[in-house]
Motif scaffolding. Structure first.
Motif: not given
Length: 223
Positions: A183-209
């Protein structure tokens, strides 16, 4: 041998550079999930890992991408790594830059022993290792064309400072985002994902490798 949560990496040394055909044949003959050619400095970093009892270095697939990103840094550019560790990131950045001496590489490590060990092994031209908390130092270090955020704080409380230090057109690489089983890792990573993808300054890709990565580029502003 290097272990992560999902893989066991075994480093093999040969007396000649392997061709792509030989790498493919080796992978098939060993039934390996992946086969990655690594620079000589990576093997040396593995040796330091054992001496320092350090087991948090990035996977070879992350390193290979880091080398590609380093090669794309513009003339007179700057690279920041938060968390030197055993010098694995620097071992991949150096071959990405090749014989270039116009790029400044700054790596920040909290542990003085690890920093000293990496320095003692020799640094590429334009590379320096500072001892301290990267997030306390970053405000006085200017801006960068490539940032490898490889410490927990750089992915959480210090993310805003990291993004502010990224130049327009610059790239940000964050690894170790695949472990969302707790749960702690899920919350941390989800928050990080939302902050990155929600930042209008950025173009973001999530790589699963590998261990999972976020790769972001800061948009260039129009004059």
């Amino acid at each position: 041998m290097q272990k992560s949560d999902r893989w066991t990496w075994v480093t093999l040394t040969f007396d000649h550079p392997l061709t792509s055909t030989e790498v493919d044949r080796l992978q098939r003959s060993t039934d390996a999930q992946a086969a990655v050619r690594v620079p000589p400095g990576v093997a040396q970093a593995h040796d330091r890992e054992r001496k320092l009892a350090f087991d948090k270095s990035s996977d070879p697939e992350v390193g290979a991408l880091l080398a590609v990103l380093a090669a794309a840094v513009p003339a007179g550019g700057r690279i920041l790594e938060t968390g030197t560790g055993a010098g694995m990131g620097l071992a991949w950045i150096a071959p990405g830059l090749g014989d270039r001496e116009d790029v400044e590489v700054l790596s920040v490590e909290l542990d003085a022993e690890r920093a000293a060990s990496v320095r003692a092994a020799g640094l590429a031209p334009g590379t320096s290792v500072l001892v301290g908390d990267a997030l306390e130092l970053i405000g006085s270090q200017g801006t960068f064309d490539l940032v490898f955020a490889d410490t927990p704080s750089a992915k959480t409380t210090g993310l805003a400072d990291i993004l502010d230090a990224l130049r327009p057109g610059g790239a940000l690489l964050i690894d170790d985002i695949a472990d969302a089983t707790h749960p702690e890792s899920y919350t941390r990573i989800t928050t990080l994902r939302e902050r990155l993808f929600g930042d209008p300054r950025l173009v973001v890709a999530e790589l699963t490798c590998s261990t999972g990565m976020f790769l972001a580029t800061r948009r260039r502003t129009q004059d």
